[in-house]
Design a protein around this motif. Sequence first.
Motif, PDB file in Angstrom:
ATOM      1  N   ASP A  39     -46.906 -27.439  24.983  1.00  0.00           N
ATOM      2  CA  ASP A  39     -46.915 -26.298  25.901  1.00  0.00           C
ATOM      3  C   ASP A  39     -46.079 -26.578  27.148  1.00  0.00           C
ATOM      4  OD1 ASP A  39     -48.589 -25.000  24.128  1.00  0.00           O
ATOM      5  OD2 ASP A  39     -50.423 -25.421  25.249  1.00  0.00           O
ATOM      6  N   SER A  42     -42.320 -26.802  26.168  1.00  0.00           N
ATOM      7  CA  SER A  42     -41.850 -25.474  25.756  1.00  0.00           C
ATOM      8  C   SER A  42     -41.577 -24.594  26.965  1.00  0.00           C
ATOM      9  CB  SER A  42     -42.879 -24.800  24.842  1.00  0.00           C
ATOM     10  OG  SER A  42     -43.023 -25.519  23.627  1.00  0.00           O
ATOM     11  N   ASP A  43     -42.446 -24.677  27.977  1.00  0.00           N
ATOM     12  CA  ASP A  43     -42.226 -23.884  29.191  1.00  0.00           C
ATOM     13  C   ASP A  43     -40.992 -24.382  29.933  1.00  0.00           C
ATOM     14  OD1 ASP A  43     -43.327 -21.764  31.029  1.00  0.00           O
ATOM     15  OD2 ASP A  43     -43.275 -23.452  32.426  1.00  0.00           O
ATOM     16  N   CYS A  44     -40.795 -25.700  29.938  1.00  0.00           N
ATOM     17  CA  CYS A  44     -39.602 -26.251  30.588  1.00  0.00           C
ATOM     18  C   CYS A  44     -38.335 -25.789  29.873  1.00  0.00           C
ATOM     19  CB  CYS A  44     -39.676 -27.781  30.607  1.00  0.00           C
ATOM     20  SG  CYS A  44     -40.939 -28.447  31.730  1.00  0.00           S
ATOM     21  N   ILE A  45     -38.395 -25.719  28.550  1.00  0.00           N
ATOM     22  CA  ILE A  45     -37.250 -25.255  27.765  1.00  0.00           C
ATOM     23  C   ILE A  45     -36.943 -23.794  28.108  1.00  0.00           C
ATOM     24  CG2 ILE A  45     -36.468 -24.718  25.418  1.00  0.00           C
ATOM     25  CD1 ILE A  45     -38.080 -27.220  24.505  1.00  0.00           C
ATOM     26  N   CYS A  46     -37.968 -22.997  28.293  1.00  0.00           N
ATOM     27  CA  CYS A  46     -37.767 -21.587  28.664  1.00  0.00           C
ATOM     28  C   CYS A  46     -37.086 -21.448  30.016  1.00  0.00           C
ATOM     29  CB  CYS A  46     -39.113 -20.863  28.694  1.00  0.00           C
ATOM     30  SG  CYS A  46     -39.837 -20.560  27.068  1.00  0.00           S
ATOM     31  N   HIS A  47     -37.162 -22.494  30.834  1.00  0.00           N
ATOM     32  CA  HIS A  47     -36.559 -22.458  32.161  1.00  0.00           C
ATOM     33  C   HIS A  47     -35.281 -23.293  32.254  1.00  0.00           C
ATOM     34  CE1 HIS A  47     -40.545 -20.840  33.180  1.00  0.00           C
ATOM     35  NE2 HIS A  47     -39.957 -20.311  34.237  1.00  0.00           N
ATOM     36  N   LYS A  75     -36.580 -25.845  19.231  1.00  0.00           N
ATOM     37  CA  LYS A  75     -36.363 -25.260  20.545  1.00  0.00           C
ATOM     38  C   LYS A  75     -35.337 -25.984  21.405  1.00  0.00           C
ATOM     39  CE  LYS A  75     -41.223 -23.765  20.711  1.00  0.00           C
ATOM     40  NZ  LYS A  75     -42.488 -23.835  21.490  1.00  0.00           N
ATOM     41  N   CYS A  76     -35.025 -27.246  21.085  1.00  0.00           N
ATOM     42  CA  CYS A  76     -34.152 -28.040  21.950  1.00  0.00           C
ATOM     43  C   CYS A  76     -33.527 -29.170  21.140  1.00  0.00           C
ATOM     44  CB  CYS A  76     -34.951 -28.633  23.121  1.00  0.00           C
ATOM     45  SG  CYS A  76     -36.185 -29.866  22.605  1.00  0.00           S
ATOM     46  N   ASP A 229     -46.511 -27.207  33.667  1.00  0.00           N
ATOM     47  CA  ASP A 229     -45.477 -26.229  33.352  1.00  0.00           C
ATOM     48  C   ASP A 229     -44.253 -26.529  34.212  1.00  0.00           C
ATOM     49  OD1 ASP A 229     -46.306 -25.377  35.886  1.00  0.00           O
ATOM     50  OD2 ASP A 229     -47.370 -23.627  35.122  1.00  0.00           O
ATOM     51  N   TYR A 230     -43.196 -25.743  34.027  1.00  0.00           N
ATOM     52  CA  TYR A 230     -41.949 -26.008  34.750  1.00  0.00           C
ATOM     53  C   TYR A 230     -42.141 -25.866  36.255  1.00  0.00           C
ATOM     54  CZ  TYR A 230     -36.981 -25.894  35.894  1.00  0.00           C
ATOM     55  OH  TYR A 230     -35.736 -26.165  36.420  1.00  0.00           O
TER      56      TYR A 230
END
Length: 246
Positions: A39, A42-47, A75-76, A229-230
Amino acid sequence: MIELLSIDLSNYCSKQCPFCYNHSTQEGNTLWKPQEVIDFVSDCICHGVKAVSLGGGEPFEYEGVFEVVDALYPKCYLSVTSNGLPLENEQIWKMLTRHKPDKNHITIHQPNNESEVNRVERQIQRIESIGIKPGLNLLVGADKVAQATNVYERMNKMLKNEQIILVPQRFSNTPTSIQLSSVSGGKPFQSPSCLLKCRRPMNFCSVSWDKKVNSCSFAPDKEQLKSLDYRGLIEALKLVKWKSCQ
């Protein structure tokens, strides 16, 4: 913007090298649950995070590592850095063949140990055979420059220069930049960005096994994540009082 993220899954490692920057031991611990890693990253990847490296401790001794690999791989760009010893276990090897990261770095800690060098050479060939890009982290101590040079020349026959990272041993027995550069025999080589001068990276972040962050894996005085999270990552980085690991 953070684009490169390294996360230590634990500080447990059965090899227990005395010079480990993570102070990993056979009695080590972890505070990260696999779903928390998934989690958070994944949030860091979204940012904007584009590449993620899983380390430790020994990541292949972390329960749930393949669950994490499966979740993050789509995702990365995902790499795992290992001492390679768990891959001698056929059950773990079979898991790796089914749950593949983009890249797997194996570390040679003792270039003077022929048995270790032979094992890593064999593992690199085996990793490549199943479609994972192999890499080598070659630890260089000031007293083992000649042995590291021999190993670099040998491994450079299988790997490109950019697949081999020369890692200066810290926090003692550290080679000079000239000693480290001599290992590649005058060829271009990969090494930590702080080789010539300690400066804070702007697009890289290291997250430790106890959920603390800094802009370098070796740097002291890491700051605790306030949230997984990010946003929590950036807030913690703003609190870091940057100073050299030396």
